[in-house]
Motif scaffolding. Structure first.
Motif: not given
Lengths: 327, 270
Positions: A45, A51, A53, A56, A256-257, A260, A263-264
Motif C-alpha cells: 500500500l 495509490l 499518496w 491523497v 483511487i486517491p 482513499i 476512506c480516511i
C-alpha cells in the motif's frame, strides 16, 4: 471485566504450583504467517505509486471534501435522531393493547424494511411529482385551511434525511423492541405494585434498563448510517462526502486517491463514534457491571435474576445486530 | 377444623376488615387455579398462607394487588371493592372495570414484596426507595430522601444507601424491597414467598424485619414455607391446596392439624 492476574497473589500457599505452560506451536506459526501477510500488505500500500499518496494529501483537506464531511455528519445526526425517536414510538406501539396501533407499526416495519433504501430514496426524490401539494383540511372533503407546494418542503436535503430516517426507524424499532422485551416482567409488576402508571413505568423503569441492550446495536446502526448517507445521490442530493470525493475524482481522472481520502475520513469519524458508544454503554451499564473491587464486590452471585440476565440478552442482542447488518 | 380459633377478631366488630375475599375464582385459560376462596383478614393481624406449590396461594395474593384480574367472586380492601365499581346502566346494577388511575389509587393501600425482590437494578438502594414517593406521590426529593433513609434504617440498611442491588446480598436486597414498599405508607403488606429465593443463612434477617413489622401492628398477608415464622407470628393460618382453603385457624393448627392433606404437607415441610 476483571484483569487476569495470578490467583491468590500475596497469600501464603506453601505448596503453590509452578509449572511450565502448555506447549503450543500452532498459534506461534499462525501468528508469524499472519504478521508477514499484514506486513506485505502495508508495504504494498505504501509503495504502490498508483495509490498516489501526494494526491491523497493534497485533497484530504480540500474545501469540497470538508463540506462533504459536514453534510455527511449532519445527515447522519438528523436521520439517527429522528429514527431513534420514531423507533421508540413504533416499538411501544408494537406492544400496545390497541390492535390499530399494533397493525400500523407492523405495516411500517414491514414496508420500510422490506424495500431497498436506495429505492425509498428515489421515491422521496420524486415526492413532489407524486404528491404536488400538501394541505391541511378536513379529511375526505374539499375543505382546506392551508396548503403548500411539496417542492418547497421536500427539498433534496429534506428528502434525503426523511428517507434515511424512516428506513432506519424500521430497523431500530426491532432493536428497541428486543431491548424492551429483555427487561424482566417482574420490574413492571414491582412498579405497578408501587402505584406507578404504564407511561411512568416505561419512562422510569423499562426504557433505562432497555437502553443497556439497545445501545450497542444502535451504535452499530449509527456507523452503518454514516456510510448509508452515501446513497442519497439517489434523491439526488449531491453534497455529502462520497459524492464530493467522487466528483473531484472524475474531474482529475484519479479515482483511487480520492477513494482513499473518503476512506480516511469515514474511518476517522467511525472511530470517534466508537468512543462515544463505549461512553454511553458505560453510563447505561450503571448498577449492572457495578461490582467493584474490595468488600463491596465480594458477595457471592445472587440467586435471583441478576446473574442470569446477561445470558438471555446475548441472543436478543445478536438478533438485533443481525437484522441491522442485513440493512 | 378447630372452630374455637378462627380469625383473630370477632365478626361482631364494627370496623371493616382489611381484606375480605368472597368466593374468589381465578382461571388462566382452561386452568382453574382458584376454586372459591373465602378469607377475611382483620386490620393489624398477620395471616400466613401455606400450601404446596401450584396450590394458588401466590395467585390469590396477586389478585388482592390486581396484578391478576378476578374471574369470579369479589375482593374488598378496606371495605372497597377492588378492580370494579357498581354502576347503574338501563336501571340495572352492573360492574364497571376501573381505569388505570383508579386501580393505581387502590394499589396505594397495599405494599407488595416479591420472591425475586424485583428491585430496580439501575437505581441505588435509596433511589429504589425514593422512586415511588417522588414520582407517584409527587413528594419533594429532599423529603423523600429523608423518608428513604428512615425506611432503610428501619430494615437495618442505613449503611447501604448508595449501593446498587447487584452489590447487595439477597437478604439485603429483600430488605430494600421491604423498605421500598413501606415508603408508600401502605395499610396492608403482601409478602409473596419473600424468603424462597434466599440462601438459608440469609432467611433470618428478612424474617426478623417482618417480625418487627408485625409487632408494630402492620396488617400482613404472607405466603411462605417458613413454618416457624407462621407458628410464631401468625394470628391466622390458612392452608391451601388445589385452589381451595383446606384448613384455617390460629397458628395452633400447625401443631394440631385435622385435615389429612394438611398433616401430610406439614410432615414434608417440617
Amino acid at each position: 471485566m476483571a484483569k487476569k492476574e495470578t490467583d491468590g497473589e500475596g497469600l501464603d500457599i506453601p505448596n503453590r504450583i509452578k509449572a511450565l505452560p502448555v506447549k503450543r506451536t500452532g498459534p506461534i506459526v499462525a501468528g508469524v504467517i499472519v504478521a508477514l501477510l499484514a506486513a506485505m500488505l502495508i508495504q504494498g500500500l505504501v509503495t504502490n505509486p498508483r495509490l498516489d499518496w501526494p494526491t491523497v494529501w493534497k485533497y484530504l483537506f480540500n474545501e469540497n471534501v470538508l463540506e462533504g464531511i459536514a453534510y455527511t455528519l449532519i445527515l447522519t445526526a438528523i436521520s439517527m435522531i429522528v429514527a431513534i425517536i420514531l423507533s421508540v414510538i413504533l416499538a411501544i406501539m408494537r406492544k400496545s393493547i390497541n390492535p390499530v396501533l399494533r397493525g400500523v407499526s407492523w405495516f411500517f416495519i414491514w414496508f420500510f424494511r422490506g424495500t431497498p433504501v436506495y429505492t425509498q430514496l428515489v421515491f422521496w426524490g420524486l415526492f413532489a411529482v407524486l404528491i404536488p401539494k400538501l394541505s391541511l383540511g378536513i379529511p375526505f372533503t374539499s375543505v382546506e385551511f392551508w396548503s403548500i407546494d411539496s417542492e418547497t418542503v421536500i427539498t433534496a436535503f429534506n428528502a434525503a434525511w426523511i428517507g434515511l430516517a424512516l428506513n432506519e426507524a424500521a430497523y431500530l424499532s426491532e432493536i428497541v423492541r428486543a431491548g424492551l422485551e429483555a427487561v424482566d416482567p417482574g420490574q413492571t409488576e414491582a412498579a405497578k405494585a408501587l402505584g406507578m402508571k404504564r407511561s411512568l413505568i416505561m419512562r422510569r423503569i423499562i426504557l433505562p434498563q432497555a437502553m443497556r441492550i439497545i445501545i450497542p446495536p444502535t451504535g452499530n446502526e449509527t456507523i452503518g448510517m454514516l456510510k448509508t448517507t452515501s446513497l442519497v445521490l439517489a434523491v439526488p442530493f449531491t453534497l455529502e462526502l462520497q459524492f464530493a470525493t467522487n466528483a473531484i475524482a472524475n474531474r482529475i481522472y484519479k479515482p483511487i486517491p480520492l477513494l482513499i481520502v473518503a476512506c480516511i475520513w469515514y474511518l476517522l469519524i467511525t472511530s470517534i463514534l466508537m468512543v462515544i458508544q463505549s461512553r454511553l454503554e458505560k453510563h447505561f451499564g450503571k448498577g449492572f457491571d457495578a461490582r467493584p473491587i474490595g468488600s463491596r464486590g465480594k458477595q457471592p452471585p445472587l440467586p435471583g435474576k441478576t446473574e442470569g440476565e446477561p445470558k438471555d440478552k446475548v441472543d436478543k442482542l445478536n438478533d438485533a445486530t443481525f437484522s441491522g447488518l442485513t440493512a | 377444623m378447630t372452630e374455637t380459633a378462627t380469625t383473630a377478631a370477632p365478626a361482631t366488630a364494627a370496623h371493616v376488615p382489611a381484606v375480605k375475599a368472597v368466593g374468589v375464582h381465578k382461571a388462566f385459560g382452561s386452568l382453574h387455579v382458584l376454586k372459591g376462596i373465602d378469607l377475611t383478614v382483620e386490620p393489624g393481624t398477620v395471616t400466613v398462607i401455606l400450601g404446596p406449590s401450584g396450590s394458588g396461594k401466590s395467585t390469590f395474593l396477586r389478585l388482592i394487588n390486581q396484578l391478576e384480574t378476578l374471574t369470579g367472586g369479589s375482593i374488598e380492601v378496606d371495605g372497597e371493592l377492588i378492580g370494579y365499581k357498581h354502576v347503574t346502566k338501563n336501571g340495572q346494577d352492573m360492574l364497571q372495570t376501573l381505569n388505570e388511575k383508579e386501580i393505581a389509587a387502590q394499589r396505594s393501600k397495599l405494599g407488595m414484596v416479591f420472591q425475586r425482590f424485583n428491585l430496580f437494578p439501575h437505581m441505588t438502594a435509596i433511589e429504589n426507595v425514593m422512586e415511588a414517593p417522588v414520582h407517584v406521590k409527587g413528594m419533594k426529593k429532599a423529603e423523600a430522601r429523608e423518608l428513604a433513609v428512615a425506611e432503610l434504617n428501619r430494615v437495618g440498611l442505613g449503611e447501604r444507601l448508595d449501593y446498587y442491588p447487584a452489590e447487595l446480598s439477597g437478604g439485603q436486597q429483600q430488605r430494600v424491597a421491604i423498605a421500598r414498599a413501606l415508603a408508600m405508607k401502605p395499610e396492608i403488606m403482601l409478602f409473596d414467598e419473600p424468603t424462597s429465593a434466599l440462601d438459608p443463612e440469609l432467611v433470618g434477617e428478612v424474617l426478623n424485619v417482618m417480625l418487627s413489622l408485625a409487632k408494630e401492628g402492620m396488617t400482613m398477608i404472607v405466603v411462605t414455607h417458613e413454618i416457624g415464622f407462621a407458628r410464631e407470628v401468625a394470628d391466622q393460618v390458612v392452608f391451601m391446596d388445589g385452589g381451595v382453603v383446606v384448613e384455617h385457624g390460629t397458628s395452633d393448627i400447625i401443631d394440631h392439624p385435622t385435615e389429612p392433606r394438611f398433616k401430610d404437607f406439614l410432615q414434608h415441610v417440617l
